[in-house]
Design a protein around this motif. Sequence first.
Motif, mmCIF file in Angstrom:
data_model
loop_
_atom_site.group_PDB
_atom_site.id
_atom_site.type_symbol
_atom_site.label_atom_id
_atom_site.label_comp_id
_atom_site.label_asym_id
_atom_site.label_seq_id
_atom_site.Cartn_x
_atom_site.Cartn_y
_atom_site.Cartn_z
ATOM 1 N N GLY A 23 0.804 -1.213 0.000
ATOM 2 C CA GLY A 23 0.000 0.000 0.000
ATOM 3 C C GLY A 23 0.839 1.265 0.000
ATOM 4 N N LEU A 24 0.205 2.335 -0.436
ATOM 5 C CA LEU A 24 0.841 3.647 -0.486
ATOM 6 C C LEU A 24 -0.067 4.624 0.258
ATOM 7 C CD1 LEU A 24 3.338 4.951 -1.890
ATOM 8 C CD2 LEU A 24 1.789 5.625 -3.723
ATOM 9 N N TRP A 25 0.470 5.222 1.331
ATOM 10 C CA TRP A 25 -0.269 6.181 2.150
ATOM 11 C C TRP A 25 0.232 7.588 1.842
ATOM 12 C CZ3 TRP A 25 1.187 1.419 3.729
ATOM 13 C CH2 TRP A 25 0.256 0.631 4.409
ATOM 14 N N ARG A 26 -0.641 8.553 1.858
ATOM 15 C CA ARG A 26 -0.258 9.961 1.655
ATOM 16 C C ARG A 26 -0.364 10.704 2.987
ATOM 17 N NH1 ARG A 26 1.016 10.819 -3.321
ATOM 18 N NH2 ARG A 26 -0.001 9.684 -4.973
ATOM 19 N N PHE A 27 0.574 11.616 3.208
ATOM 20 C CA PHE A 27 0.559 12.458 4.403
ATOM 21 C C PHE A 27 -0.106 13.792 4.069
ATOM 22 C CE2 PHE A 27 4.409 9.822 4.998
ATOM 23 C CZ PHE A 27 4.046 9.195 6.178
ATOM 24 N N SER A 28 -0.859 14.327 5.029
ATOM 25 C CA SER A 28 -1.477 15.644 4.839
ATOM 26 C C SER A 28 -1.828 16.238 6.195
ATOM 27 C CB SER A 28 -2.745 15.544 3.980
ATOM 28 O OG SER A 28 -3.799 14.944 4.719
ATOM 29 N N GLY A 29 -1.985 17.544 6.195
ATOM 30 C CA GLY A 29 -2.408 18.221 7.415
ATOM 31 C C GLY A 29 -3.814 17.811 7.834
ATOM 32 N N ASP A 30 -4.699 17.593 6.870
ATOM 33 C CA ASP A 30 -6.053 17.136 7.189
ATOM 34 C C ASP A 30 -6.023 15.786 7.879
ATOM 35 O OD1 ASP A 30 -7.298 19.393 6.183
ATOM 36 O OD2 ASP A 30 -7.728 18.484 4.227
ATOM 37 N N LEU A 31 -5.165 14.909 7.386
ATOM 38 C CA LEU A 31 -5.021 13.597 8.004
ATOM 39 C C LEU A 31 -4.575 13.747 9.457
ATOM 40 C CD1 LEU A 31 -4.664 10.475 7.987
ATOM 41 C CD2 LEU A 31 -2.303 10.936 7.320
ATOM 42 N N ARG A 32 -3.572 14.580 9.691
ATOM 43 C CA ARG A 32 -3.087 14.781 11.059
ATOM 44 C C ARG A 32 -4.208 15.283 11.959
ATOM 45 N NH1 ARG A 32 1.949 18.392 11.688
ATOM 46 N NH2 ARG A 32 0.574 19.862 10.698
ATOM 47 N N ARG A 33 -5.007 16.231 11.482
ATOM 48 C CA ARG A 33 -6.125 16.755 12.280
ATOM 49 C C ARG A 33 -7.115 15.648 12.630
ATOM 50 N NH1 ARG A 33 -4.712 21.170 9.521
ATOM 51 N NH2 ARG A 33 -5.817 20.752 7.589
ATOM 52 N N ARG A 34 -7.475 14.815 11.655
ATOM 53 C CA ARG A 34 -8.425 13.726 11.904
ATOM 54 C C ARG A 34 -7.874 12.721 12.909
ATOM 55 N NH1 ARG A 34 -8.680 13.295 6.302
ATOM 56 N NH2 ARG A 34 -7.876 11.163 6.415
ATOM 57 N N LEU A 35 -6.599 12.355 12.741
ATOM 58 C CA LEU A 35 -6.003 11.381 13.660
ATOM 59 C C LEU A 35 -5.866 11.951 15.065
ATOM 60 C CD1 LEU A 35 -3.267 9.791 11.374
ATOM 61 C CD2 LEU A 35 -5.412 8.737 12.135
ATOM 62 N N ALA A 36 -5.510 13.224 15.179
ATOM 63 C CA ALA A 36 -5.399 13.858 16.500
ATOM 64 C C ALA A 36 -6.756 13.854 17.203
ATOM 65 C CB ALA A 36 -4.863 15.282 16.362
ATOM 66 N N ARG A 37 -7.787 14.193 16.464
ATOM 67 C CA ARG A 37 -9.141 14.196 17.032
ATOM 68 C C ARG A 37 -9.519 12.783 17.486
ATOM 69 N NH1 ARG A 37 -11.203 17.602 13.578
ATOM 70 N NH2 ARG A 37 -11.461 16.052 11.975
ATOM 71 N N ARG A 38 -9.243 11.806 16.633
ATOM 72 C CA ARG A 38 -9.574 10.418 16.948
ATOM 73 C C ARG A 38 -8.768 9.906 18.154
ATOM 74 N NH1 ARG A 38 -12.180 5.974 14.043
ATOM 75 N NH2 ARG A 38 -12.041 4.338 15.588
#
Length: 142
Positions: free
Chosen positions: A101-116
């Motif tokens: 698999g290939l995952w992409r990094f993004s600021g939106d991703l960080r926000r979602r993971l931090a919230r979770r």
Amino acid sequence: MRFLPTLGRTRINDRYAHLCGGRRFAHAKTWEFSRLCLSPAACPDMVARLMLGAAELGLGFGLSRAVGLVDAGQMRLFQQLGWLPVILGSEGRGAGALSLGLWRFSGDLRRRLARRAGIAEPLSRLWFDRAFGGKKPAAATG
């Protein structure tokens, strides 16, 4: 969990290149993500915390993507977190399937993971900055 620059030797290139037609990964902004091991007793928040750390590492080092192996059980975890990889190739079926698999990094991703994970995004960033001093490794600067 382990991250390695794809400019050197990696498990993906050495053992699993056949999963994507022999393509080799060698880019300063793409690192291998491997050896994700979680206790079956780990709480759901622990998975989110671990993946938040992965996202911080990727963003903090200026990476764009991570490449790695994922099994069926891990795919369910990534789906729950909303961070599914793009599947480049697979072998096996059902519970025994192994995919690249290939995952992409993004600021939106960080926000979602931090919230979770229940961790304030600025606090997560602070931990990264304290751990790495704002310095990027040589392999991530190319």
